[in-house]
Design a protein around this motif. Structure first.
Motif, mmCIF file in Angstrom:
data_model
loop_
_atom_site.group_PDB
_atom_site.id
_atom_site.type_symbol
_atom_site.label_atom_id
_atom_site.label_comp_id
_atom_site.label_asym_id
_atom_site.label_seq_id
_atom_site.Cartn_x
_atom_site.Cartn_y
_atom_site.Cartn_z
ATOM 1 N N THR A 22 -83.986 -1.606 37.230
ATOM 2 C CA THR A 22 -82.629 -1.314 36.745
ATOM 3 C C THR A 22 -82.672 -0.948 35.275
ATOM 4 O O THR A 22 -83.188 -1.692 34.452
ATOM 5 N N THR A 23 -82.121 0.212 34.939
ATOM 6 C CA THR A 23 -82.091 0.603 33.538
ATOM 7 C C THR A 23 -80.970 -0.172 32.853
ATOM 8 O O THR A 23 -79.795 0.118 33.032
ATOM 9 N N LYS A 24 -81.368 -1.162 32.072
ATOM 10 C CA LYS A 24 -80.421 -2.043 31.409
ATOM 11 C C LYS A 24 -79.576 -1.291 30.394
ATOM 12 O O LYS A 24 -80.099 -0.604 29.527
ATOM 13 N N LYS A 25 -78.277 -1.484 30.503
ATOM 14 C CA LYS A 25 -77.385 -0.906 29.520
ATOM 15 C C LYS A 25 -77.528 -1.726 28.238
ATOM 16 O O LYS A 25 -77.582 -2.951 28.278
ATOM 17 N N LYS A 26 -77.609 -1.029 27.142
ATOM 18 C CA LYS A 26 -77.765 -1.765 25.890
ATOM 19 C C LYS A 26 -76.445 -2.354 25.426
ATOM 20 O O LYS A 26 -75.423 -1.679 25.420
ATOM 21 N N ILE A 27 -76.501 -3.601 25.023
ATOM 22 C CA ILE A 27 -75.304 -4.281 24.519
ATOM 23 C C ILE A 27 -75.152 -3.970 23.030
ATOM 24 O O ILE A 27 -76.088 -4.143 22.258
ATOM 25 N N THR A 28 -73.984 -3.516 22.636
ATOM 26 C CA THR A 28 -73.736 -3.217 21.217
ATOM 27 C C THR A 28 -72.568 -4.071 20.721
ATOM 28 O O THR A 28 -71.919 -4.757 21.522
ATOM 29 N N ILE A 29 -72.320 -3.974 19.438
ATOM 30 C CA ILE A 29 -71.201 -4.766 18.919
ATOM 31 C C ILE A 29 -69.884 -4.315 19.551
ATOM 32 O O ILE A 29 -68.936 -5.083 19.625
ATOM 33 N N LYS A 30 -69.855 -3.112 20.019
ATOM 34 C CA LYS A 30 -68.659 -2.594 20.675
ATOM 35 C C LYS A 30 -68.327 -3.413 21.925
ATOM 36 O O LYS A 30 -67.157 -3.692 22.205
ATOM 37 N N ASP A 31 -69.380 -3.785 22.651
ATOM 38 C CA ASP A 31 -69.159 -4.588 23.851
ATOM 39 C C ASP A 31 -68.576 -5.943 23.495
ATOM 40 O O ASP A 31 -67.689 -6.460 24.164
ATOM 41 N N ILE A 32 -69.087 -6.511 22.410
ATOM 42 C CA ILE A 32 -68.567 -7.803 21.969
ATOM 43 C C ILE A 32 -67.106 -7.640 21.560
ATOM 44 O O ILE A 32 -66.250 -8.465 21.894
ATOM 45 N N ALA A 33 -66.852 -6.549 20.850
ATOM 46 C CA ALA A 33 -65.493 -6.266 20.391
ATOM 47 C C ALA A 33 -64.531 -6.168 21.576
ATOM 48 O O ALA A 33 -63.433 -6.736 21.554
ATOM 49 N N ASN A 34 -64.954 -5.486 22.614
ATOM 50 C CA ASN A 34 -64.109 -5.332 23.798
ATOM 51 C C ASN A 34 -63.789 -6.668 24.447
ATOM 52 O O ASN A 34 -62.650 -6.923 24.825
ATOM 53 N N VAL A 35 -64.804 -7.509 24.570
ATOM 54 C CA VAL A 35 -64.600 -8.817 25.198
ATOM 55 C C VAL A 35 -63.549 -9.612 24.438
ATOM 56 O O VAL A 35 -62.660 -10.233 25.026
ATOM 57 N N LEU A 36 -63.626 -9.560 23.117
ATOM 58 C CA LEU A 36 -62.756 -10.407 22.300
ATOM 59 C C LEU A 36 -61.471 -9.700 21.855
ATOM 60 O O LEU A 36 -60.611 -10.321 21.226
ATOM 61 N N GLY A 37 -61.367 -8.423 22.146
ATOM 62 C CA GLY A 37 -60.186 -7.685 21.713
ATOM 63 C C GLY A 37 -60.128 -7.531 20.199
ATOM 64 O O GLY A 37 -59.060 -7.518 19.580
ATOM 65 N N LEU A 38 -61.327 -7.431 19.588
ATOM 66 C CA LEU A 38 -61.381 -7.261 18.126
ATOM 67 C C LEU A 38 -61.969 -5.890 17.800
ATOM 68 O O LEU A 38 -62.435 -5.181 18.688
ATOM 69 N N LEU A 42 -70.950 -11.329 12.396
ATOM 70 C CA LEU A 42 -72.382 -11.554 12.589
ATOM 71 C C LEU A 42 -73.116 -11.631 11.252
ATOM 72 O O LEU A 42 -74.143 -12.291 11.136
ATOM 73 N N ASN A 43 -72.579 -10.954 10.250
ATOM 74 C CA ASN A 43 -73.215 -11.011 8.937
ATOM 75 C C ASN A 43 -72.596 -12.085 8.050
ATOM 76 O O ASN A 43 -72.813 -12.101 6.844
ATOM 77 N N ASN A 44 -71.811 -12.926 8.676
ATOM 78 C CA ASN A 44 -71.260 -14.095 7.985
ATOM 79 C C ASN A 44 -70.414 -13.731 6.771
ATOM 80 O O ASN A 44 -70.499 -14.359 5.718
ATOM 81 N N ASP A 45 -69.589 -12.723 6.920
ATOM 82 C CA ASP A 45 -68.720 -12.267 5.833
ATOM 83 C C ASP A 45 -67.615 -13.299 5.601
ATOM 84 O O ASP A 45 -67.070 -13.878 6.545
ATOM 85 N N LYS A 58 -65.813 -16.254 13.950
ATOM 86 C CA LYS A 58 -67.276 -16.197 13.866
ATOM 87 C C LYS A 58 -67.916 -16.936 15.030
ATOM 88 O O LYS A 58 -68.855 -16.438 15.659
ATOM 89 N N ILE A 59 -67.391 -18.138 15.291
ATOM 90 C CA ILE A 59 -67.960 -18.942 16.376
ATOM 91 C C ILE A 59 -67.803 -18.220 17.707
ATOM 92 O O ILE A 59 -68.750 -18.118 18.493
ATOM 93 N N ALA A 60 -66.630 -17.660 17.926
ATOM 94 C CA ALA A 60 -66.371 -16.937 19.168
ATOM 95 C C ALA A 60 -67.319 -15.750 19.307
ATOM 96 O O ALA A 60 -67.903 -15.514 20.377
ATOM 97 N N VAL A 61 -67.479 -15.019 18.210
ATOM 98 C CA VAL A 61 -68.349 -13.840 18.234
ATOM 99 C C VAL A 61 -69.785 -14.231 18.560
ATOM 100 O O VAL A 61 -70.437 -13.622 19.413
ATOM 101 N N GLN A 86 -70.808 -16.788 20.083
ATOM 102 C CA GLN A 86 -70.855 -17.244 21.464
ATOM 103 C C GLN A 86 -70.994 -16.059 22.427
ATOM 104 O O GLN A 86 -71.881 -16.025 23.278
ATOM 105 N N VAL A 87 -70.102 -15.088 22.254
ATOM 106 C CA VAL A 87 -70.114 -13.919 23.138
ATOM 107 C C VAL A 87 -71.426 -13.142 22.988
ATOM 108 O O VAL A 87 -72.017 -12.695 23.977
ATOM 109 N N ALA A 88 -71.881 -13.004 21.744
ATOM 110 C CA ALA A 88 -73.140 -12.294 21.491
ATOM 111 C C ALA A 88 -74.267 -12.946 22.282
ATOM 112 O O ALA A 88 -75.074 -12.273 22.928
ATOM 113 N N GLU A 89 -74.292 -14.257 22.241
ATOM 114 C CA GLU A 89 -75.296 -15.038 22.963
ATOM 115 C C GLU A 89 -75.184 -14.780 24.471
ATOM 116 O O GLU A 89 -76.160 -14.464 25.134
ATOM 117 N N ASN A 90 -73.954 -14.886 24.966
ATOM 118 C CA ASN A 90 -73.736 -14.714 26.399
ATOM 119 C C ASN A 90 -74.175 -13.335 26.898
ATOM 120 O O ASN A 90 -74.752 -13.215 27.974
#
Lengths: 342, 342
Positions: free
Chosen positions: A2-18, A27-30, A38-41, A43-47
């Motif tokens: 299976t050609t794995k789709k690459k996960i980008t920050i966009k995917d994280i953004a979509n999940v969280l509606g950000l 992610l850069n701790n701004d 930050k914690i939510a992000v 978490q989702v990044a990990e998942n």
DNA sequence: TATATTTGCTACATCGTTATAGCAAATATA
DNA sequence: TATATTTGCTATAACGATGTAGCAAATATA
């Protein structure tokens, strides 16, 4: 497969509606992103098993967090331990290193530089090939404004940070030791006298003899590439002299090894008849019989200081004349080949 | 220190009054660009000292043209020559290599993989650490669809391309040689028997004895990390046996060296009283006295084949069951430590 | 001569991030 | 209570290359 789709920050953004910028900042701790987000992000990044795309961030930020290292050869103990330390220090600071080898060839060294610049490294830490006299490629690195740190082998004309040993002073340590052992006629197997390093060892040897009131005899001073076969050949020549030396100081361990082989083959007692000292603390010097006295160049320290010099230079761009030349202490390891008091 | 402005294809485009896509195509030798334009572009690129930005093209094209190499340790002759060959072959094809070292640690090996994936390498060529039994990190590479080639140390369970030697058969070569020399009681210093490589050497040793109608005696078979000190300790134990062996086959040169030191110290004649054979053709084996017989693993060939396996895999993605396991011939180097017919 | 094809280019979107500007809501200050 | 500042985010434009669509001019074909 299976050609794995690459996960980008966009995917994280979509999940969280950000927005993607929010994710990047989180992610850069701004400081302008709330702790909750930050914690939510994270978490989702990990998942999602998110892996940041280094190429994209390097392109945008102009920092690759990659450091190139150029060494003459890979199979010497000195360089491999310098390398290990450089890697350790830089990894800690989030840098990865790219190792290249010049194999002591000027041409290959130029290729190494080309390919490191091509890879957009943030800096280069290098030890020059013996052959190298044309410094234009190194000037090119400087001209690009990329931090350059030289270690061990580096011409002083290049105005760059440098970490190395005091070859001149180390020759004094060796000669003083041999003189203390009662040696009165000490031969020197020197390297390329065109290079700074070997030039200084030769100069130190001569001045140390003078200091000890021993006359300099050119017939027992040689220049070579310091390979095993060079050591053998020169040792054979020394043995044919009407007045043999009672000690040999070889500016490299491989030459010292060649010399030892010839001495053993001729059943000459080492150190009783002829004492022997090498240079570099190659691993094999302690394996052979008798173990060869040699100079430890404190490679871990050199590696550490070189890496730190780079890190320092990243934060503090070079000002004219503001480069650091760091010289560290060497240790003379007295082993059986030059120890008559056992 | 003038901060040099970076030259991009845009600058070339401006000079020539062309679009950036035209420049990109010209530099990539696209057929839809006229020869005249290509020449002009190359000329201007040269004049401006244009350096393509690898990060940008890698990001856009999805190909970094970087290959990661993982080796257990840097200071062995075997790995350093494999490395040299891999680099040579891949450079020719426009790839650069990133060398990382696991130092035989599983943890460090995982870090190496992480950092190579982070750098977005197009492929990984690796030799596994002895410690490694958990293959999940390697599975991760496969899962990402990144070509993975293993050499020398690789578990066969992993369905990936592999290049290595026939350890089992090589043990036969060694035993047959020792038997031909008249040895009748041959000890074996083995490595981790959990790993495929050392397991096969042990199995080959036992089967070769059986073939030669020599009984297997467990009291002269050992397992260790094959370091110098291990070789020393095991040799000392062997010498204390009521019936000493008349030969020692060490599965690693460092252990063989340790054994030789003990034999020399005990004034035991090698090979007359006890013959000795090592494994790997480490450089020092030919320096010591007597020179140690050992096995050359044809490292340059392994490097070449590993690099080619990667190149092949780039063009032909893996189909189920379609991986290549390449086994190459070894050469037994008979030196003084096992040659009674001199 | 009319139409099809090829040639040689431009315009624009895109790779996945990060940096900059800006804006509304929340909080602080006067 | 009115205004200033801070907080927490969004929108958008980059970084420097490449790939795709498209279009006019040149050339080939009928």
């Amino acid at each position: 497969m299976t050609t794995k789709k690459k996960i980008t920050i966009k995917d994280i953004a979509n999940v969280l509606g950000l927005s993607t910028s929010a994710i990047s900042k989180a992610l850069n701790n701004d400081s302008r992103i709330s702790e909750k987000t930050k914690i939510a992000v994270r978490q989702v990044a990990e998942n999602l098993n998110y892996q940041p795309n280094h190429l994209a961030s390097a392109l945008r930020s102009g920092k690759s967090r990659l450091v190139g290292v150029i060494i003459p050869r890979n199979n010497s103990n000195f360089f491999s331990s310098v390398l290990e330390k450089i890697e350790e220090v830089l990894n800690e600071k989030g840098y990865n290193i790219i190792i290249t080898q010049s194999n002591e060839s000027f041409e290959k060294e130029c290729k190494c530089i080309e390919s490191l610049l091509f890879t957009q490294v943030d800096g280069i830490i290098a030890s020059m090939a013996n052959e190298t006299t044309d410094l234009s490629y190194y000037e090119k690195i400087k001209a690009k404004g990329i931090p350059l740190v030289l270690f061990d082998r580096g011409e002083m004309e290049l105005k760059v940070d440098y970490v190395g040993i005091d070859d001149y002073k180390t020759s004094f340590k060796i000669i003083d030791h041999l003189v203390a052992q009662g040696c009165k006629r000490i031969a020197h197997m020197g390297g390329f006298d065109g290079t700074r390093v070997y030039g200084n060892r030769i100069k130190g040897y001569k001045d140390a003899l003078t200091k000890n009131e021993i006359a300099i005899d050119k017939t027992i001073i040689s220049n070579s590439k310091l390979r095993i076969e060079d050591g053998r050949k020169i040792m054979e020549e020394l043995l044919e002299l009407p007045n043999r030396p009672d000690a040999v100081y070889a500016a490299g361990d491989f030459a010292a090894l060649g010399a030892l082989q010839v001495l053993n083959e001729n059943k000459i007692k080492v150190p009783e008849e002829i004492s022997l000292v090498g240079f570099s603390n190659e691993r094999f010097t302690s394996y052979v019989v008798p173990a060869i006295s040699t100079v430890d160049q404190n490679s871990a320290e050199i590696g550490k200081l070189a890496a730190e010099a780079f890190l320092n230079r990243i934060d503090n761009p070079i000002e004219e004349g503001g480069v650091n030349k760091i010289i560290i202490e060497t240790e003379l390891l007295i082993r059986d080949s030059s120890n008559k008091n056992k």
